[in-house]
Design a protein around this motif. Structure first.
Motif, PDB file in Angstrom:
ATOM      1  N   ARG A  49      47.650  40.376  46.471  1.00 10.06           N
ATOM      2  CA  ARG A  49      46.235  40.150  46.751  1.00 10.06           C
ATOM      3  C   ARG A  49      45.907  40.034  48.241  1.00 10.06           C
ATOM      4  NH1 ARG A  49      44.012  42.121  42.980  1.00 10.06           N
ATOM      5  NH2 ARG A  49      42.121  40.839  43.047  1.00 10.06           N
ATOM      6  N   TYR A  57      43.270  55.692  53.157  1.00  7.62           N
ATOM      7  CA  TYR A  57      42.131  55.431  52.272  1.00  7.62           C
ATOM      8  C   TYR A  57      41.827  56.649  51.402  1.00  7.62           C
ATOM      9  CZ  TYR A  57      41.629  51.705  55.736  1.00  7.62           C
ATOM     10  OH  TYR A  57      41.862  50.642  56.575  1.00  7.62           O
ATOM     11  N   ASP A  59      43.575  46.763  40.160  1.00  4.14           N
ATOM     12  CA  ASP A  59      42.556  45.847  40.682  1.00  4.14           C
ATOM     13  C   ASP A  59      42.862  45.576  42.149  1.00  4.14           C
ATOM     14  OD1 ASP A  59      40.776  43.873  41.318  1.00  4.14           O
ATOM     15  OD2 ASP A  59      41.582  42.359  39.951  1.00  4.14           O
ATOM     16  N   ILE A  60      42.101  46.224  43.012  1.00  4.45           N
ATOM     17  CA  ILE A  60      42.317  46.037  44.450  1.00  4.45           C
ATOM     18  C   ILE A  60      41.093  45.374  45.098  1.00  4.45           C
ATOM     19  CG2 ILE A  60      43.999  47.899  44.621  1.00  4.45           C
ATOM     20  CD1 ILE A  60      41.820  49.676  45.788  1.00  4.45           C
ATOM     21  N   THR A  61      40.406  44.575  44.304  1.00  2.00           N
ATOM     22  CA  THR A  61      39.175  43.943  44.790  1.00  2.00           C
ATOM     23  C   THR A  61      39.437  42.708  45.649  1.00  2.00           C
ATOM     24  OG1 THR A  61      39.016  42.681  42.723  1.00  2.00           O
ATOM     25  CG2 THR A  61      37.804  44.769  42.842  1.00  2.00           C
ATOM     26  N   ILE A  71      40.641  42.940  48.516  1.00  2.00           N
ATOM     27  CA  ILE A  71      40.418  43.424  49.883  1.00  2.00           C
ATOM     28  C   ILE A  71      38.964  43.181  50.275  1.00  2.00           C
ATOM     29  CG2 ILE A  71      40.395  45.457  51.369  1.00  2.00           C
ATOM     30  CD1 ILE A  71      42.620  46.584  49.498  1.00  2.00           C
ATOM     31  N   CYS A  76      38.429  46.171  55.747  1.00  2.00           N
ATOM     32  CA  CYS A  76      39.346  47.153  56.329  1.00  2.00           C
ATOM     33  C   CYS A  76      38.752  47.633  57.650  1.00  2.00           C
ATOM     34  CB  CYS A  76      39.520  48.368  55.422  1.00  2.00           C
ATOM     35  SG  CYS A  76      40.151  48.005  53.782  1.00  2.00           S
ATOM     36  N   GLU A 118      34.572  51.775  49.432  1.00  2.00           N
ATOM     37  CA  GLU A 118      33.816  50.534  49.238  1.00  2.00           C
ATOM     38  C   GLU A 118      33.370  50.374  47.795  1.00  2.00           C
ATOM     39  OE1 GLU A 118      32.073  49.643  53.703  1.00  2.00           O
ATOM     40  OE2 GLU A 118      30.739  50.613  52.244  1.00  2.00           O
ATOM     41  N   THR A 133      36.633  49.047  45.939  1.00  2.00           N
ATOM     42  CA  THR A 133      37.146  47.714  46.281  1.00  2.00           C
ATOM     43  C   THR A 133      36.081  46.627  46.259  1.00  2.00           C
ATOM     44  OG1 THR A 133      36.754  48.020  48.654  1.00  2.00           O
ATOM     45  CG2 THR A 133      38.888  48.738  47.779  1.00  2.00           C
TER      46      THR A 133
END
Length: 556
Positions: A298, A309, A322-324, A326, A329, A345, A348
């Protein structure tokens, strides 16, 4: 006209950012010690699950520094590092600095010829490297000033199980390197043990004393050592942090950008040590491994390059991850296509803002605001204590607002000069201003737009064509994954545009389709005359497309 002496008067300069910062008169090594005293039990690094606390990191760097001194390293001596991102790279960097040395970062992927140039040009006395790189170093040692070679294996700081499995894997892949028993070859772990003599105190003048020689192509293509002081690097980490403050032990920085690249050094490694954040270290970029790592640990901050990206948003199973976690960046090293920003965007829920810089400025000079007006396509506003002008090429005469010229910057992060190259230094440092070699324009609000490198400019029939503008249009095509354009010779127009395209998985397209898309959005002279489809584009280790390689191919 913008008041260059008072950038905060620009209407959209972030209200939460102090323009003038107080930079402490300390070295990078002293900063690590202060952070360790403040956050002794915070994880400094996470590497395949193995963790090192800040207090332990301080002890390891102290031991390494003392042992390097016992090997004869004195203030100002150069210590070369040829290491991927790893705890060893963190320890070696700060340990060498504490010993009083100047660190010479090297890309582990470099050939013997490239390594030989940097090691001899810098006059490095000791190199700390990976076992897999050792054969290259041994082949060139006799032609360098190297006295000792310190060797580590990547597995040395892995968790116990992985440490056992790693040699099996490497031997199966026939990549295992037997380390010769020579008096000049030392084990990294030996230098981390308690030294026979304590660490000698080194007095560092942060504004004058060098911390790093960071090699770059510079203005002529000859690899030159950029002289960065302790003040340069501390200032840049502080400037980045002022833009959107790291929340100390609450933040985890995903460190996939290489530390041997000045962007990864400043915006990951030094930023973490400055603030007491945790470095989640990845030795290489692999999109599947990275997504699994993000889900497990996380991370909250993710400095990266656009190609990283792009790989994420085009992953076929991205919805399964689930990369929320972040929240922010900062994209650097290459232009960030607007379409890539939008899609990232969406996935995430975090922010991705484009910044700008170069090796000679430690590297960051500009960034789009995180909490106020962002202008996609621009690289934003100058960081704290940073001035920017757009000038006539090779002069300091400002051009009009909105006109294209060479970008010049001034600030505490600007290099001291090029190592042993006063003539080259004089070409780019004028009255304290750094002439970047990049073409840009500034709008009435102070936002900077990078148009392209001077050498990347395409002149077709007398018209200037800026590759980034064409590439932005190509990225808008729904089938395009990656795109880059160059100028190729043309008997009639001098140069015309050629596009290199990588399509998204399972997509097909024709040259005519791509050209028609561009004709709808670009002036006729900007439209690519040639389109070549590729499975991949040649890139540097930080994901920057090698236009030079494509231009060389086009000459054949």
């Amino acid at each position: 006209m913008i008041d260059l002496n008072n950038p905060p008067s620009w209407p959209y300069y972030p209200k939460n950012v102090k323009y003038h910062l107080d930079y402490p008169p300390i070295s990078l090594g002293e900063k690590l010690d202060k952070t360790a005293n403040e956050f002794p039990d915070t994880d400094a690094t996470i590497f395949f699950g193995a963790r090192i606390k800040y207090q332990k990191l301080k002890e390891l760097t102290d031991n390494l520094a003392a042992n390097l001194q016992n090997l004869g390293i004195k203030k100002g001596d150069r210590v070369a590092l040829i290491l991927p991102n790893s705890p060893q790279a963190v320890i070696a960097f700060y340990g060498a600095l504490k010993a009083g040395a100047v660190v010479v970062w090297n890309n582990p992927m470099y050939t013997e010829r490239e390594l030989h140039h940097q090691l001899t040009d810098s006059g490095s006395k000791i190199v700390i490297t990976l076992d897999l790189i050792l054969p290259r170093v041994l082949n060139i040692k006799a032609k360098t000033s190297l006295e000792k070679i310190v060797v580590t294996r990547l597995s040395e700081f892995m968790p116990p199980l992985l440490k056992l499995l790693y040699p099996v894997k490497v031997k199966k892949e026939k990549r295992w390197i037997e380390i010769p028993k020579e008096s000049f070859i030392l084990g990294f772990q030996e230098l981390l043990k308690s030294p026979p003599q304590p660490l000698a105190k080194i007095t560092i003048n942060p504004e004058e004393d060098l911390a790093v020689l960071q090699y770059t192509g510079g203005t002529t293509g000859i690899s030159k050592g950029v002289m960065l002081t302790h003040r340069n690097l501390i200032a840049n980490a502080m400037q980045v942090n002022a833009w959107d403050p790291v929340r100390s032990s609450q933040d985890i920085i995903l460190a996939v950008m290489p530390f041997f690249h000045v962007y990864g050094l400043s915006v990951a490694l030094n930023l973490a040590v400055l603030t007491g954040a945790t470095l989640l270290i990845m030795p290489r970029f692999n999109v599947d491994e990275m997504l699994k790592t993000i889900v497990k640990y996380r991370p909250t901050l993710f400095p990266g390059a656009p190609t990283i990206y792009v790989a994420i948003i085009n992953h076929p199973r991205i919805k399964d991850y689930d990369i929320t976690s972040i929240r922010l960046c900062i994209s650097g090293s290459a232009p960030l296509p607007v379409e890539v920003k939008k899609k990232f965007e969406e996935i995430t829920g975090g922010r991705i803002v484009e910044g700008y810089g170069l090796t000679e400025s430690s590297p960051v000079t500009h960034c789009n605001p995180v909490h106020s007006l962002e202008k996609p396509g621009s690289v934003g506003l100058p960081l704290s204590d940073t001035l920017c002008m757009v000038v006539e090429p090779d002069t300091l005469n400002p051009v009009a607002i909105g006109e294209v010229g060479e970008v010049a910057v001034k600030g505490p992060q600007v290099m001291k000069g090029y190592w042993n190259r006063p003539e080259e230094t004089a070409l780019v440092l004028k009255e304290g201003w750094l002439l970047t070699g990049d073409l840009g324009r500034m709008d009435e609000d102070g936002y900077l737009y990078i148009v392209d490198r001077k050498k990347d400019l395409i002149i077709s029939g007398g018209y200037n064509i800026y590759p980034r503008e064409v590439e932005e249009v190509l990225y808008e095509h729904p089938k395009v994954k990656e795109a880059v354009v160059i100028g190729v010779p043309d008997e009639y127009r001098g140069e015309v545009v050629k596009a290199f395209i990588v399509l998204k998985e399972n997509e097909t397209a024709t040259s005519e389709e791509i050209i028609k898309h561009c004709q709808e959005k670009l002036a006729k002279y900007k439209v690519p005359k040639y389109v070549e489809f590729r499975t991949e584009l040649p890139k540097t280790t930080v994901g920057k497309v090698l236009r030079r390689a494509l231009r060389e191919e086009a000459k054949k």
